[in-house]
Design an enzyme around this catalytic site. Sequence first.
Site, PDB file in Angstrom:
ATOM      1  N   SER A   1       0.800  -1.237   0.000  1.00  0.00           N
ATOM      2  CA  SER A   1       0.000   0.000   0.000  1.00  0.00           C
ATOM      3  C   SER A   1       0.823   1.273   0.000  1.00  0.00           C
ATOM      4  O   SER A   1       0.257   2.367  -0.078  1.00  0.00           O
ATOM      5  CB  SER A   1      -0.956  -0.001   1.201  1.00  0.00           C
TER       6      SER A   1
ATOM      7  N   LYS B   1      -0.008   3.699  -2.677  1.00  0.00           N
ATOM      8  CA  LYS B   1      -1.047   4.724  -2.574  1.00  0.00           C
ATOM      9  C   LYS B   1      -0.468   6.121  -2.379  1.00  0.00           C
ATOM     10  O   LYS B   1      -1.177   7.115  -2.554  1.00  0.00           O
ATOM     11  CB  LYS B   1      -2.009   4.378  -1.433  1.00  0.00           C
TER      12      LYS B   1
ATOM     13  N   SER C   1      -6.145   3.558   4.193  1.00  0.00           N
ATOM     14  CA  SER C   1      -5.493   2.736   3.177  1.00  0.00           C
ATOM     15  C   SER C   1      -6.520   1.973   2.345  1.00  0.00           C
ATOM     16  O   SER C   1      -6.314   0.813   1.980  1.00  0.00           O
ATOM     17  CB  SER C   1      -4.502   1.752   3.820  1.00  0.00           C
TER      18      SER C   1
END
Length: 383
Positions: free
Chosen positions: A60, A63, A120
């Site tokens: 993640s 992101k 997230s």
Amino acid sequence: MLKKILSIGLLLSLLPAFSQAKILIPAPPELAASAWILMDANTGKVLVEHNADQQLPPASLTKMMTSYIVAAELHNGKIKEQDMVPISVTAWKMGGSKMFVREGTQVPLMDLLRGVVIQSGNDASVALAEYLAGSESAFADVMNQQAQLLGMKNTTFHNATGWPSDGHLTTARDLSLLARALIQDYPEHYDIYAEKYFEYNDIKQPNRNRLLWRDSSVDGLKTGHTEEAGFCLVASAVRNNMRLISVVMGTSSEEARARESQKLLSFGFRYYETGKVYSAGDILKESARVWYGVEDSVNLVVPEDLYLTIPRGSKDQLEAQVVSDEDIEAPLTGGQSLGSLTISFEGEPLLETALVADRSVEEAGIFSRLWDAIKRFFIGIFS
């Protein structure tokens, strides 16, 4: 054009912000992680690194690029914080960490951005990708283009979330460049990374960055975890006007990524310091001779604020070398490069920058130019 070395050691009286006491620097900490890097956000100076160019799955941490592009589009006025973003079936069905948006609804863009950064949310990331580029695959193309612009040479994105995909890889160094860009390019949106909670659809979720609770100097950035990537964390903290960025990849647990990141940050703040050495417009050479102009001199100045990151207490070992052009001729424009400044520590250049004219000088009339030519001729003979 001839160059002339003008001076050495100019800085020693100009660094009151730096500490005086010399501190011996031990070996940097060894971390229980696959790769890591520690960078000063202001200067870009790398203080510690290990396997920083090894390509690894970012999970993640991906992101961060998704949120960077959203921040860029907001900054450029192409989208607005109040935009209502439609939620597709594809976004709604995303597994993993979620913001819990509902298919067929519309969600304010800033809620989705918070869902990406704080929760997230894979669903929020896909919704934003589709809104900005039409599809997640098209958005991934934008991500890769932006990565190249930021100098992320060893990064390839396949999606907006970090969902496992063969070849979806980056490095600790590339992530530190992305983190620095997030902080510096769009500071108006950086505060989101310090928010500890976000509630949407009656579901309140905490920021997964444990350092936000443990260290008041930490104000971002992003966590990541998959089975292949391990537990990862990009963190940033500010102490005494010095901002550091740490990237830790491939640890064994949430606790480990927080602990190992704290080790890096503590080492950096303890043994290094960052200070301004010059301000934009500072004069490093007065009255440099200009030939054939309506004025016969200009000042050589620093074009922008200059900062250095050095071992704490090592100010007295800095050396500065100023080189100027000897034959400066009009016409010239303000901001034109007419020399250079190099600052070194123990023989290693730390900073190199141009020195520029502080003003424009137009070309003089024919008789003045002729007189200057005669003077230069005789100066050349006698020198």
